[in-house]
Design a protein around this motif. Structure first.
Motif, PDB file in Angstrom:
ATOM      1  N   ARG A 343       0.838  -1.198   0.000  1.00  0.00           N
ATOM      2  CA  ARG A 343       0.000   0.000   0.000  1.00  0.00           C
ATOM      3  C   ARG A 343       0.875   1.251   0.000  1.00  0.00           C
ATOM      4  O   ARG A 343       1.876   1.317   0.719  1.00  0.00           O
ATOM      5  CB  ARG A 343      -0.908   0.027   1.234  1.00  0.00           C
ATOM      6  CG  ARG A 343      -1.982  -1.051   1.240  1.00  0.00           C
ATOM      7  CD  ARG A 343      -3.038  -0.783   0.200  1.00  0.00           C
ATOM      8  NE  ARG A 343      -4.103  -1.786   0.238  1.00  0.00           N
ATOM      9  CZ  ARG A 343      -5.044  -1.885  -0.693  1.00  0.00           C
ATOM     10  NH1 ARG A 343      -5.049  -1.042  -1.728  1.00  0.00           N
ATOM     11  NH2 ARG A 343      -5.976  -2.807  -0.604  1.00  0.00           N
ATOM     12  N   TYR A 344       0.482   2.233  -0.799  1.00  0.00           N
ATOM     13  CA  TYR A 344       1.219   3.494  -0.852  1.00  0.00           C
ATOM     14  C   TYR A 344       1.051   4.243   0.467  1.00  0.00           C
ATOM     15  O   TYR A 344      -0.066   4.411   0.959  1.00  0.00           O
ATOM     16  CB  TYR A 344       0.696   4.356  -2.004  1.00  0.00           C
ATOM     17  CG  TYR A 344       1.545   5.563  -2.312  1.00  0.00           C
ATOM     18  CD1 TYR A 344       2.761   5.429  -2.963  1.00  0.00           C
ATOM     19  CD2 TYR A 344       1.131   6.847  -1.958  1.00  0.00           C
ATOM     20  CE1 TYR A 344       3.547   6.530  -3.269  1.00  0.00           C
ATOM     21  CE2 TYR A 344       1.906   7.951  -2.254  1.00  0.00           C
ATOM     22  CZ  TYR A 344       3.115   7.792  -2.904  1.00  0.00           C
ATOM     23  OH  TYR A 344       3.890   8.898  -3.202  1.00  0.00           O
ATOM     24  N   ALA A 345       2.159   4.676   1.054  1.00  0.00           N
ATOM     25  CA  ALA A 345       2.137   5.360   2.350  1.00  0.00           C
ATOM     26  C   ALA A 345       2.522   6.820   2.163  1.00  0.00           C
ATOM     27  O   ALA A 345       3.681   7.142   1.917  1.00  0.00           O
ATOM     28  CB  ALA A 345       3.095   4.679   3.327  1.00  0.00           C
ATOM     29  N   GLU A 346       1.526   7.697   2.269  1.00  0.00           N
ATOM     30  CA  GLU A 346       1.782   9.127   2.102  1.00  0.00           C
ATOM     31  C   GLU A 346       2.275   9.743   3.411  1.00  0.00           C
ATOM     32  O   GLU A 346       2.051   9.203   4.494  1.00  0.00           O
ATOM     33  CB  GLU A 346       0.506   9.840   1.630  1.00  0.00           C
ATOM     34  CG  GLU A 346       0.046   9.378   0.256  1.00  0.00           C
ATOM     35  CD  GLU A 346      -1.213  10.088  -0.227  1.00  0.00           C
ATOM     36  OE1 GLU A 346      -1.375  11.293   0.075  1.00  0.00           O
ATOM     37  OE2 GLU A 346      -2.028   9.442  -0.907  1.00  0.00           O
ATOM     38  N   GLY A 347       2.938  10.885   3.283  1.00  0.00           N
ATOM     39  CA  GLY A 347       3.415  11.606   4.452  1.00  0.00           C
ATOM     40  C   GLY A 347       3.243  13.096   4.256  1.00  0.00           C
ATOM     41  O   GLY A 347       2.766  13.555   3.210  1.00  0.00           O
ATOM     42  N   TYR A 348       3.643  13.850   5.250  1.00  0.00           N
ATOM     43  CA  TYR A 348       3.477  15.309   5.201  1.00  0.00           C
ATOM     44  C   TYR A 348       4.607  15.984   5.960  1.00  0.00           C
ATOM     45  O   TYR A 348       5.030  15.515   7.028  1.00  0.00           O
ATOM     46  CB  TYR A 348       2.136  15.702   5.830  1.00  0.00           C
ATOM     47  CG  TYR A 348       1.987  17.181   6.129  1.00  0.00           C
ATOM     48  CD1 TYR A 348       1.719  18.097   5.111  1.00  0.00           C
ATOM     49  CD2 TYR A 348       2.134  17.662   7.430  1.00  0.00           C
ATOM     50  CE1 TYR A 348       1.592  19.452   5.381  1.00  0.00           C
ATOM     51  CE2 TYR A 348       1.997  19.015   7.714  1.00  0.00           C
ATOM     52  CZ  TYR A 348       1.734  19.910   6.686  1.00  0.00           C
ATOM     53  OH  TYR A 348       1.618  21.253   6.955  1.00  0.00           O
ATOM     54  N   ASP A 363       1.495  -0.423   7.654  1.00  0.00           N
ATOM     55  CA  ASP A 363       0.574  -1.551   7.774  1.00  0.00           C
ATOM     56  C   ASP A 363      -0.895  -1.127   7.745  1.00  0.00           C
ATOM     57  O   ASP A 363      -1.779  -1.979   7.615  1.00  0.00           O
ATOM     58  CB  ASP A 363       0.837  -2.315   9.080  1.00  0.00           C
ATOM     59  CG  ASP A 363       2.268  -2.822   9.153  1.00  0.00           C
ATOM     60  OD1 ASP A 363       2.847  -3.090   8.086  1.00  0.00           O
ATOM     61  OD2 ASP A 363       2.796  -2.938  10.271  1.00  0.00           O
ATOM     62  N   ARG A 364      -1.154   0.176   7.865  1.00  0.00           N
ATOM     63  CA  ARG A 364      -2.543   0.639   7.859  1.00  0.00           C
ATOM     64  C   ARG A 364      -2.627   2.056   7.288  1.00  0.00           C
ATOM     65  O   ARG A 364      -3.065   2.988   7.948  1.00  0.00           O
ATOM     66  CB  ARG A 364      -3.136   0.613   9.291  1.00  0.00           C
ATOM     67  CG  ARG A 364      -4.658   0.735   9.330  1.00  0.00           C
ATOM     68  CD  ARG A 364      -5.133   0.771  10.783  1.00  0.00           C
ATOM     69  NE  ARG A 364      -6.573   0.797  10.895  1.00  0.00           N
ATOM     70  CZ  ARG A 364      -7.318   1.915  10.926  1.00  0.00           C
ATOM     71  NH1 ARG A 364      -6.742   3.104  10.836  1.00  0.00           N
ATOM     72  NH2 ARG A 364      -8.633   1.843  11.058  1.00  0.00           N
ATOM     73  N   PRO A 365      -2.190   2.232   6.046  1.00  0.00           N
ATOM     74  CA  PRO A 365      -2.248   3.578   5.463  1.00  0.00           C
ATOM     75  C   PRO A 365      -3.637   3.914   4.941  1.00  0.00           C
ATOM     76  O   PRO A 365      -4.439   3.005   4.670  1.00  0.00           O
ATOM     77  CB  PRO A 365      -1.256   3.476   4.292  1.00  0.00           C
ATOM     78  CG  PRO A 365      -1.359   2.053   3.855  1.00  0.00           C
ATOM     79  CD  PRO A 365      -1.608   1.256   5.116  1.00  0.00           C
ATOM     80  N   LYS A 366      -3.910   5.184   4.851  1.00  0.00           N
ATOM     81  CA  LYS A 366      -5.120   5.659   4.190  1.00  0.00           C
ATOM     82  C   LYS A 366      -4.671   6.516   3.007  1.00  0.00           C
ATOM     83  O   LYS A 366      -3.737   7.306   3.142  1.00  0.00           O
ATOM     84  CB  LYS A 366      -5.985   6.488   5.147  1.00  0.00           C
ATOM     85  CG  LYS A 366      -6.501   5.699   6.344  1.00  0.00           C
ATOM     86  CD  LYS A 366      -7.482   6.525   7.182  1.00  0.00           C
ATOM     87  CE  LYS A 366      -7.976   5.744   8.391  1.00  0.00           C
ATOM     88  NZ  LYS A 366      -9.031   6.458   9.155  1.00  0.00           N
ATOM     89  N   LEU A 367      -5.344   6.348   1.878  1.00  0.00           N
ATOM     90  CA  LEU A 367      -4.962   7.110   0.691  1.00  0.00           C
ATOM     91  C   LEU A 367      -5.451   8.554   0.791  1.00  0.00           C
ATOM     92  O   LEU A 367      -6.446   8.846   1.446  1.00  0.00           O
ATOM     93  CB  LEU A 367      -5.537   6.467  -0.572  1.00  0.00           C
ATOM     94  CG  LEU A 367      -4.680   5.397  -1.259  1.00  0.00           C
ATOM     95  CD1 LEU A 367      -5.384   4.884  -2.505  1.00  0.00           C
ATOM     96  CD2 LEU A 367      -3.299   5.937  -1.625  1.00  0.00           C
TER      97      LEU A 367
END
Length: 558
Positions: A343-348, A363-367
């Motif tokens: 799953r693609y894991a975005e950050g900020y 293990d639990r990203p949200k798009l």
């Protein structure tokens, strides 16, 4: 009060807090070189650099800076080049000389560079040879005294069997300027630097903000603030000496610098380095070197997965793929998952926080989500006007407290004062970004404060409109701006890039009609314009302000 709801979704293998090293950034490289001297640190277009050679050349260049050029502790040194082994070596050599790295975008022209040199009073610059002519005139008119010139071909191989960018393939040049210093000359003297005199509290890095909301400002970062995110990135993404990172983001930008250079070096990993993005080459190198980690910008993933030849390559070694800069369309995230099982894991993050303040748990990203606050980060949402703290689901300005927050803006005490507020005795940095958090404690971007569109008195956040438009199966990219409107004051316009296979099959009006059913009547774009490309910065972010300025210029002409 610090929000802790997100701790329920914190990766089980990780502690909630990390101790920031008291040592300097250059100690990270020195330790990895002692641990893994013969291990390849950098693969570069057929060439390679071991950790032993990396550290050796850092020492030699640091010695040259100190002994030949008179660089003293805390001196600011410009680093103006594209992704290359010399960028990495120069970065760590500047730190080893107890000086400060000032990273510059390769897109800067002479006028830009003049501002930065004068603002930080840099006396030395290390540049790529293709950029030298832009900076050479400034040796006569600014503080700049010495320029070291690097040719990327010195670290690549002429026997490389895949495509090489023109800048990397170009032969070493010589210039008529007698003040020019060449890279090989600088490291061939084998001059030894004095003892390192820096530690956690000392200034290490001065990245400049993009200037989209005014004059660019230098963000004062110490070895401690940079190391906080270096160590945090390595831990969060499970980096070890066995990981291999595909390094495609520009290293002058804090995201590429931290996740694709500093963190792998801290872990003793290997970096597969690209000077220019090339989706075909990226796929080939992932297969060749078994790349495990790839931090990128969403537009790179979109382009990578759109490659019709992708099925020819085995890219399943990738175990972590993540990034930021723009929301990743849901359909693209699903396609990535089908390909890799990841799953693609975005950050900020920002220049002021030297990359991440938020991460999605792998293990639990949200798009299309900023993620949850990183190690030791206290993030709140406040009302931009009153600074009153807001609750779950309410949009407001993101403010952050954490070990990676800059100390101040360089020589701008008034700007620094405006940038910080105190809540409950803690100092928080005002990001200028509008977001909200959900019941799980995950943060979602709404938009930049300065980007808000005022349509007939209603607030419209372009990022929110873009996120909805990304769900249309024909849309590859969208950029929403405000344009002048005689009735509404401002109205919403969307620039759209369609997927190649959808071009000619859908009309601009059909896109408008589709959006009417997906958002409030004041939000949907009244105008859609199909384009082949969007203007982007050197770090890959879409330059929405440039599009807005073009629209306003056209309106004034009309």
């Amino acid at each position: 009060m610090m929000r802790t709801r997100h701790y329920e979704f914190w990766p089980k293998r990780l502690p909630l807090s990390l101790i920031v090293p008291e040592t300097s950034l250059c100690d990270n490289l020195a330790v990895s070189a002692r641990r893994y001297p013969d291990k390849i640190a950098i693969h570069y277009y057929g060439g390679s650099v071991s950790y032993r050679r990396f550290q050796d050349e850092v020492e030699k260049l640091a010695g040259f800076l100190q002994i030949k050029l008179g660089v003293a502790p805390k001196d600011r040194i410009l680093l103006f080049m594209q992704n290359s082994p010399q960028f990495m070596i120069a970065y760590y050599a500047i730190l080893r000389a107890s000086a400060v790295v000032v990273p510059m975008s390769p897109m800067h022209v002479t006028a830009d560079l003049e501002f930065y040199i004068n603002d930080c009073q840099a006396t030395v610059a290390v540049v790529g040879q293709e950029l030298y002519e832009r900076i050479a005139p400034l040796q006569k008119s600014t503080h700049l005294q010495h320029v070291i010139i690097a040719a990327y071909c010195d670290y690549s191989s002429p026997d490389f069997d895949l495509e090489i960018p023109p800048e990397v393939g170009a032969a070493r040049l010589t210039f008529g300027n007698t003040k020019a210093i060449y890279w090989n000359e600088a490291i061939s003297g084998a001059l030894e630097p004095g003892p390192s005199t820096v530690s956690q509290p000392d200034m290490a890095l001065l990245p400049y903000t993009s200037g989209t909301t005014g004059i660019p400002k230098g963000c004062v970062h110490t070895h401690g603030t940079v190391n906080a995110n270096t160590v945090g990135s390595a831990a969060w993404t499970s980096m070890t000496a066995n990981t291999t990172s595909l390094t495609t983001l520009p290293l002058f930008h804090v995201t590429g610098m931290q996740h694709s250079m500093n963190a792998p070096i801290f872990a003793g990993g290997t970096m597969v380095l690209l000077t220019r993005w090339n989706r075909e080459l990226a796929a080939a190198l992932i297969e060749r070197f078994g790349c495990t980690h790839w931090v990128n910008i969403a537009t790179m993933v979109v382009d990578f997965l759109a490659n019709p030849n992708l099925s020819k390559y085995n890219v399943k070694s990738l175990a972590f793929v993540g990034g930021g800069g723009a929301p990743l369309p849901e359909a693209v995230g699903e396609k990535l998952f089908q390909l890799l099982g990841v799953r693609y894991a975005e950050g900020y993050g920002l220049s002021e926080t030297v990359s991440q303040t938020h991460f999605n748990p792998p293990d639990r990203p949200k798009l299309q989500c900023l993620g949850i606050p990183s190690f030791d980060v206290d993030a709140r949402i406040v009302a931009p006007g009153t600074l009153e703290e807001l609750g779950c689901g309410v949009a407001g300005e993101v403010v952050v407290n954490g070990p990676q927050v800059m100390k101040e803006y360089w020589n701008r005490p008034d700007e620094t004062k405006k940038a910080f507020i105190t809540i409950g005795g803690k100092q928080f940095f005002r990001t200028g970004d509008i977001a909200k958090y959900d019941e799980d404690g995950y943060f979602f971007m709404v938009d930049r404060i300065k980007r808000m569109i005022n349509a007939a008195g209603f607030k419209v956040w372009p990022t929110e409109v873009e996120s909805i438009m990304f769900k249309h199966p024909a849309i590859q990219q969208a950029c929403v701006i405000g344009v002048m409107d005689p009735k509404r004051g401002e109205t919403v316009k969307a620039y759209v890039i369609l997927h190649e296979e959808e071009r000619g099959k859908v009309t601009e009006q059909e896109i408008i009609e589709w959006t009417k059913d997906k958002m409030s009547s004041y939000k949907y774009p009244r105008s859609v314009q199909f384009v082949e490309s969007l203007p982007v910065s050197a770090s890959g972010k879409v330059l929405w302000r440039k599009l807005q300025e073009q629209e306003r210029a056209r309106a004034q002409e009309g």
